[in-house]
Write a protein that holds these residues in place. Sequence first.
Motif, mmCIF file in Angstrom:
data_model
loop_
_atom_site.group_PDB
_atom_site.id
_atom_site.type_symbol
_atom_site.label_atom_id
_atom_site.label_comp_id
_atom_site.label_asym_id
_atom_site.label_seq_id
_atom_site.Cartn_x
_atom_site.Cartn_y
_atom_site.Cartn_z
ATOM 1 N N TYR A 121 -10.510 30.638 28.269
ATOM 2 C CA TYR A 121 -10.129 29.575 27.336
ATOM 3 C C TYR A 121 -11.375 28.807 26.901
ATOM 4 O O TYR A 121 -12.377 28.744 27.614
ATOM 5 C CB TYR A 121 -9.091 28.631 27.970
ATOM 6 N N ASN A 122 -11.299 28.218 25.707
ATOM 7 C CA ASN A 122 -12.409 27.494 25.090
ATOM 8 C C ASN A 122 -12.666 26.203 25.870
ATOM 9 O O ASN A 122 -11.995 25.185 25.649
ATOM 10 C CB ASN A 122 -12.034 27.183 23.641
ATOM 11 N N SER A 123 -13.619 26.264 26.795
ATOM 12 C CA SER A 123 -13.864 25.119 27.690
ATOM 13 C C SER A 123 -14.760 24.075 27.036
ATOM 14 O O SER A 123 -14.956 22.995 27.584
ATOM 15 C CB SER A 123 -14.474 25.591 29.025
ATOM 16 N N ASP A 124 -15.285 24.377 25.822
ATOM 17 C CA ASP A 124 -15.983 23.326 25.070
ATOM 18 C C ASP A 124 -14.970 22.285 24.594
ATOM 19 O O ASP A 124 -15.266 21.108 24.511
ATOM 20 C CB ASP A 124 -16.658 23.911 23.814
ATOM 21 N N LYS A 125 -13.728 22.775 24.274
ATOM 22 C CA LYS A 125 -12.761 21.894 23.608
ATOM 23 C C LYS A 125 -11.542 21.546 24.453
ATOM 24 O O LYS A 125 -10.876 20.528 24.170
ATOM 25 C CB LYS A 125 -12.293 22.551 22.303
ATOM 26 N N TYR A 126 -11.205 22.368 25.448
ATOM 27 C CA TYR A 126 -9.960 22.141 26.189
ATOM 28 C C TYR A 126 -10.225 22.120 27.690
ATOM 29 O O TYR A 126 -11.064 22.877 28.189
ATOM 30 C CB TYR A 126 -8.923 23.218 25.828
ATOM 31 N N PRO A 127 -9.483 21.250 28.438
ATOM 32 C CA PRO A 127 -9.729 21.086 29.889
ATOM 33 C C PRO A 127 -9.191 22.242 30.728
ATOM 34 O O PRO A 127 -9.662 22.479 31.821
ATOM 35 C CB PRO A 127 -9.006 19.781 30.224
ATOM 36 N N ASN A 128 -8.175 22.945 30.214
ATOM 37 C CA ASN A 128 -7.604 24.069 30.986
ATOM 38 C C ASN A 128 -6.903 25.025 30.029
ATOM 39 O O ASN A 128 -6.745 24.727 28.843
ATOM 40 C CB ASN A 128 -6.615 23.532 32.032
ATOM 41 N N ILE A 129 -6.445 26.159 30.549
ATOM 42 C CA ILE A 129 -5.850 27.179 29.672
ATOM 43 C C ILE A 129 -4.526 26.718 29.090
ATOM 44 O O ILE A 129 -4.226 27.023 27.933
ATOM 45 C CB ILE A 129 -5.699 28.532 30.394
ATOM 46 N N SER A 130 -3.772 25.911 29.816
ATOM 47 C CA SER A 130 -2.455 25.482 29.287
ATOM 48 C C SER A 130 -2.617 24.653 28.020
ATOM 49 O O SER A 130 -1.789 24.735 27.117
ATOM 50 C CB SER A 130 -1.702 24.693 30.356
ATOM 51 N N MET A 131 -3.734 23.867 27.965
ATOM 52 C CA MET A 131 -3.975 23.057 26.756
ATOM 53 C C MET A 131 -4.540 23.913 25.634
ATOM 54 O O MET A 131 -4.481 23.552 24.465
ATOM 55 C CB MET A 131 -4.962 21.936 27.084
ATOM 56 N N ALA A 132 -5.123 25.067 25.992
ATOM 57 C CA ALA A 132 -5.806 25.900 24.996
ATOM 58 C C ALA A 132 -4.918 27.007 24.438
ATOM 59 O O ALA A 132 -5.140 27.480 23.314
ATOM 60 C CB ALA A 132 -7.043 26.532 25.645
ATOM 61 N N VAL A 133 -3.876 27.393 25.192
ATOM 62 C CA VAL A 133 -3.177 28.651 24.923
ATOM 63 C C VAL A 133 -2.519 28.706 23.549
ATOM 64 O O VAL A 133 -2.405 29.776 22.965
ATOM 65 C CB VAL A 133 -2.165 28.952 26.055
ATOM 66 N N ASP A 134 -2.131 27.514 22.994
ATOM 67 C CA ASP A 134 -1.459 27.526 21.683
ATOM 68 C C ASP A 134 -2.351 27.000 20.565
ATOM 69 O O ASP A 134 -1.867 26.665 19.478
ATOM 70 C CB ASP A 134 -0.159 26.710 21.756
ATOM 71 N N LYS A 135 -3.661 26.922 20.777
ATOM 72 C CA LYS A 135 -4.601 26.435 19.744
ATOM 73 C C LYS A 135 -5.300 27.643 19.111
ATOM 74 O O LYS A 135 -5.659 28.604 19.813
ATOM 75 C CB LYS A 135 -5.657 25.512 20.368
ATOM 76 N N SER A 136 -5.516 27.549 17.790
ATOM 77 C CA SER A 136 -6.070 28.715 17.078
ATOM 78 C C SER A 136 -7.456 29.085 17.599
ATOM 79 O O SER A 136 -7.846 30.251 17.543
ATOM 80 C CB SER A 136 -6.135 28.420 15.583
ATOM 81 N N ASP A 137 -8.203 28.129 18.130
ATOM 82 C CA ASP A 137 -9.538 28.429 18.715
ATOM 83 C C ASP A 137 -9.490 28.314 20.237
ATOM 84 O O ASP A 137 -10.489 28.004 20.873
ATOM 85 C CB ASP A 137 -10.591 27.468 18.147
ATOM 86 N N GLY A 138 -8.314 28.593 20.817
ATOM 87 C CA GLY A 138 -8.126 28.322 22.231
ATOM 88 C C GLY A 138 -8.595 29.376 23.204
ATOM 89 O O GLY A 138 -9.146 29.060 24.246
ATOM 90 N N LEU A 139 -8.368 30.666 22.870
ATOM 91 C CA LEU A 139 -8.594 31.723 23.877
ATOM 92 C C LEU A 139 -9.555 32.794 23.394
ATOM 93 O O LEU A 139 -9.672 33.042 22.177
ATOM 94 C CB LEU A 139 -7.265 32.400 24.240
#
Length: 263
Positions: A121-139
């Motif tokens: 997951y994009n750790s520049d922008k999100y604290p964990n995978i659950s916050m990243a999983v539904d973002k277009s630049d998340g995974l």
Amino acid sequence: GTKWTYAGPEGQDHWDENYPYCGGAFQSPININSELMRFDPTLRPINVRNYNLSPNEQLTFGNNGHSVQLSLPSKMYISGLPHYYSAAQLHFHWGSSSKPMGSEHLVNNKQYAAEMHIVHYNSDKYPNISMAVDKSDGLAVLGVLIEVGEFNPAFEQFLKFLNGIKYRDQKVQVPGFNIRSLLPTQLNEYYRYDGSLTTPPCYPSVLWTVFRNPVTLSHEQYMALATTLFSSHAQDSVSVMLNSNYRKPQPMDSRIVLVSFKE
Ligand SMILES: NS(=O)(=O)c1c(F)c(F)c(S(=O)(=O)CCO)c(N[C@H]2CCc3ccccc32)c1F
Ligand SMILES: [Zn+2]
């Protein structure tokens, strides 16, 4: 969420009834075909960092009913992409004992025996995978194609624990090892495209990197993966085998596949 399967009344042709994104655009996997490829000289080799885990570290290896997944520490990350991406887990897709073809991505219509995915997951922008999983630049997911051939000692380091997680929701602890050893030698040759999770909820949130070169499992290693596991719980009266857990190729629409190599 509600339960889903790969075949039958809750199978992949029905996923979009409960998970609308599964019927949407930018879906994965795809058939990576030569006509839709474009060489991109800006694609850098993938750099994996902190993948060499100490045996003192314990990793959770579990059967989640859809796949077997190995939890990964977030200190593992990849660079060389538009952002840093921290590791979350790796898992597999495979065929059956009678049909050793279960990869999700195809290359010029060739389906491989199995496929490994390392989910970051994009750790520049999100604290964990659950916050990243539904973002277009998340995974960012690394895909490794697997064919049957030479015995693979790297995979044996967790395949030997399969009998401990035969049933859904069973977990074991496995000692850390060098996760880099699961990847092909050349991390500079890969296919790149924008896609999605290949399971519900099918969020179009994945930057896919599928390495050009497959790795091998021996026939015995492949059969262990394809015949040991159940998607049902140990106490369920009906046992359901876990195999052929791959999604069919999805429409490309207007997408093309970038490649990091010339020929
Ligand atoms: N082929 S794939 O890479 O798209 C993919 C899977 F195929 C898959 F099975 C899983 S899962 O978690 O094992 C089970 C269903 O989510 C995930 N899990 C991801 C998606 C959601 C999520 C949330 C936390 C940790 C991992 C994941 C996944 F990203
Ligand atoms: Zn996957």
